[in-house]
Write a protein that holds these residues in place. Structure first.
Motif, PDB file in Angstrom:
ATOM      1  N   GLN A   1       0.820  -1.204   0.000  1.00  0.00           N
ATOM      2  CA  GLN A   1       0.000   0.000   0.000  1.00  0.00           C
ATOM      3  C   GLN A   1       0.857   1.259   0.000  1.00  0.00           C
ATOM      4  N   THR A   2       1.969   1.226   0.720  1.00  0.00           N
ATOM      5  CA  THR A   2       2.879   2.369   0.727  1.00  0.00           C
ATOM      6  C   THR A   2       3.474   2.598  -0.656  1.00  0.00           C
ATOM      7  N   ILE A   3       3.911   1.527  -1.306  1.00  0.00           N
ATOM      8  CA  ILE A   3       4.472   1.650  -2.653  1.00  0.00           C
ATOM      9  C   ILE A   3       3.395   2.131  -3.635  1.00  0.00           C
ATOM     10  N   MET A   4       2.164   1.683  -3.451  1.00  0.00           N
ATOM     11  CA  MET A   4       1.074   2.132  -4.317  1.00  0.00           C
ATOM     12  C   MET A   4       0.831   3.631  -4.141  1.00  0.00           C
ATOM     13  N   ASN A   5       0.914   4.127  -2.908  1.00  0.00           N
ATOM     14  CA  ASN A   5       0.771   5.566  -2.665  1.00  0.00           C
ATOM     15  C   ASN A   5       1.891   6.343  -3.347  1.00  0.00           C
ATOM     16  N   TYR A   6       3.116   5.847  -3.261  1.00  0.00           N
ATOM     17  CA  TYR A   6       4.228   6.488  -3.959  1.00  0.00           C
ATOM     18  C   TYR A   6       3.998   6.487  -5.465  1.00  0.00           C
ATOM     19  N   SER A   7       3.414   5.419  -5.951  1.00  0.00           N
ATOM     20  CA  SER A   7       3.129   5.315  -7.379  1.00  0.00           C
ATOM     21  C   SER A   7       2.133   6.396  -7.815  1.00  0.00           C
ATOM     22  N   PHE A   8       1.119   6.635  -6.999  1.00  0.00           N
ATOM     23  CA  PHE A   8       0.146   7.685  -7.312  1.00  0.00           C
ATOM     24  C   PHE A   8       0.791   9.065  -7.279  1.00  0.00           C
ATOM     25  N   LEU A   9       1.671   9.302  -6.309  1.00  0.00           N
ATOM     26  CA  LEU A   9       2.368  10.585  -6.256  1.00  0.00           C
ATOM     27  C   LEU A   9       3.240  10.795  -7.494  1.00  0.00           C
ATOM     28  N   ALA A  10       3.913   9.741  -7.926  1.00  0.00           N
ATOM     29  CA  ALA A  10       4.748   9.831  -9.120  1.00  0.00           C
ATOM     30  C   ALA A  10       3.885  10.127 -10.351  1.00  0.00           C
TER      31      ALA A  10
ATOM     32  N   LYS B   1       9.807  19.617 -17.801  1.00  0.00           N
ATOM     33  CA  LYS B   1      10.428  18.403 -18.333  1.00  0.00           C
ATOM     34  C   LYS B   1      11.048  17.556 -17.212  1.00  0.00           C
ATOM     35  N   GLY B   2      11.603  18.222 -16.211  1.00  0.00           N
ATOM     36  CA  GLY B   2      12.145  17.494 -15.063  1.00  0.00           C
ATOM     37  C   GLY B   2      11.062  16.741 -14.320  1.00  0.00           C
ATOM     38  N   ALA B   3       9.901  17.381 -14.127  1.00  0.00           N
ATOM     39  CA  ALA B   3       8.784  16.722 -13.448  1.00  0.00           C
ATOM     40  C   ALA B   3       8.297  15.522 -14.248  1.00  0.00           C
ATOM     41  N   ILE B   4       8.255  15.665 -15.559  1.00  0.00           N
ATOM     42  CA  ILE B   4       7.839  14.549 -16.407  1.00  0.00           C
ATOM     43  C   ILE B   4       8.838  13.397 -16.279  1.00  0.00           C
ATOM     44  N   GLY B   5      10.124  13.705 -16.385  1.00  0.00           N
ATOM     45  CA  GLY B   5      11.149  12.664 -16.315  1.00  0.00           C
ATOM     46  C   GLY B   5      11.201  11.970 -14.968  1.00  0.00           C
ATOM     47  N   VAL B   6      11.225  12.759 -13.903  1.00  0.00           N
ATOM     48  CA  VAL B   6      11.287  12.181 -12.557  1.00  0.00           C
ATOM     49  C   VAL B   6      10.014  11.391 -12.251  1.00  0.00           C
ATOM     50  N   GLY B   7       8.873  11.935 -12.603  1.00  0.00           N
ATOM     51  CA  GLY B   7       7.606  11.247 -12.362  1.00  0.00           C
ATOM     52  C   GLY B   7       7.516   9.930 -13.107  1.00  0.00           C
ATOM     53  N   LEU B   8       7.977   9.910 -14.351  1.00  0.00           N
ATOM     54  CA  LEU B   8       7.921   8.682 -15.140  1.00  0.00           C
ATOM     55  C   LEU B   8       8.844   7.610 -14.569  1.00  0.00           C
ATOM     56  N   VAL B   9      10.075   7.982 -14.262  1.00  0.00           N
ATOM     57  CA  VAL B   9      11.031   7.005 -13.726  1.00  0.00           C
ATOM     58  C   VAL B   9      10.565   6.499 -12.367  1.00  0.00           C
ATOM     59  N   TRP B  10      10.117   7.413 -11.511  1.00  0.00           N
ATOM     60  CA  TRP B  10       9.650   7.036 -10.184  1.00  0.00           C
ATOM     61  C   TRP B  10       8.455   6.090 -10.279  1.00  0.00           C
ATOM     62  N   TYR B  11       7.522   6.368 -11.196  1.00  0.00           N
ATOM     63  CA  TYR B  11       6.356   5.514 -11.390  1.00  0.00           C
ATOM     64  C   TYR B  11       6.770   4.119 -11.863  1.00  0.00           C
ATOM     65  N   LEU B  12       7.654   4.059 -12.824  1.00  0.00           N
ATOM     66  CA  LEU B  12       8.076   2.755 -13.345  1.00  0.00           C
ATOM     67  C   LEU B  12       8.809   1.932 -12.288  1.00  0.00           C
ATOM     68  N   VAL B  13       9.660   2.579 -11.516  1.00  0.00           N
ATOM     69  CA  VAL B  13      10.380   1.862 -10.455  1.00  0.00           C
ATOM     70  C   VAL B  13       9.390   1.324  -9.422  1.00  0.00           C
ATOM     71  N   ASN B  14       8.412   2.118  -9.043  1.00  0.00           N
ATOM     72  CA  ASN B  14       7.412   1.657  -8.077  1.00  0.00           C
ATOM     73  C   ASN B  14       6.605   0.489  -8.612  1.00  0.00           C
TER      74      ASN B  14
ATOM     75  N   LEU C   1       1.942  13.775 -14.577  1.00  0.00           N
ATOM     76  CA  LEU C   1       0.821  14.440 -15.252  1.00  0.00           C
ATOM     77  C   LEU C   1       0.847  15.946 -15.036  1.00  0.00           C
ATOM     78  N   GLY C   2       1.285  16.385 -13.856  1.00  0.00           N
ATOM     79  CA  GLY C   2       1.390  17.821 -13.602  1.00  0.00           C
ATOM     80  C   GLY C   2       2.375  18.479 -14.547  1.00  0.00           C
ATOM     81  N   GLY C   3       3.536  17.856 -14.741  1.00  0.00           N
ATOM     82  CA  GLY C   3       4.516  18.399 -15.681  1.00  0.00           C
ATOM     83  C   GLY C   3       4.011  18.412 -17.103  1.00  0.00           C
ATOM     84  N   PHE C   4       3.352  17.326 -17.500  1.00  0.00           N
ATOM     85  CA  PHE C   4       2.815  17.237 -18.849  1.00  0.00           C
ATOM     86  C   PHE C   4       1.715  18.280 -19.088  1.00  0.00           C
ATOM     87  N   LEU C   5       0.798  18.411 -18.132  1.00  0.00           N
ATOM     88  CA  LEU C   5      -0.288  19.378 -18.290  1.00  0.00           C
ATOM     89  C   LEU C   5       0.223  20.819 -18.265  1.00  0.00           C
TER      90      LEU C   5
END
Length: 108
Positions: free
Chosen positions: A48-57, A84-97, A62-66
């Motif tokens: 559940q903790t990892i899932m929450n991190y996934s949602f934050l990522a 672009k940094g938010a998009i990159g960090v969010g994508l990598v963080w999401y995939l790792v989670n 999406l915030g960077g993209f929008l």
């Protein structure tokens, strides 16, 4: 005397301990079913903790993209770099989670 793992905090402890010296989990009154239940509870909490991190990522991505889509910042400005940094960090963080979640589900 052997080294075992605490079912609550997963830290190494002596098999002779009645309570965990790290988290003070009571091991004396636990039967095999209770220990299994505690292990499952800990695994679900971690998932559940990892899932929450996934949602934050995902929100960061999406915030960077929008922001790029709606504001259309000029190339080379700090706003463009931040988006672009938010998009990159969010994508990598999401995939790792997501990979971590798959590994946790296969461990059962």
């Amino acid at each position: 005397m052997a080294i075992a793992q605490c079912p609550s905090c997963n830290k190494p402890i002596s098999s002779m301990h009645k309570t965990c010296p790290h988290c003070h989990f009571d091991l004396a009154n636990m039967d095999e079913e209770s220990l299994h239940r505690e292990t499952v509870r800990r695994r679900i909490k971690k998932q559940q903790t990892i899932m929450n991190y996934s949602f934050l990522a995902l929100i960061l991505f999406l915030g960077g993209f929008l922001y790029l889509y709606w504001q259309q910042p000029v190339e080379g400005t700090w706003e463009m770099l931040a988006a672009k940094g938010a998009i990159g960090v969010g994508l990598v963080w999401y995939l790792v989670n997501r990979v971590i979640l798959v590994v946790l589900k296969k461990k059962k």
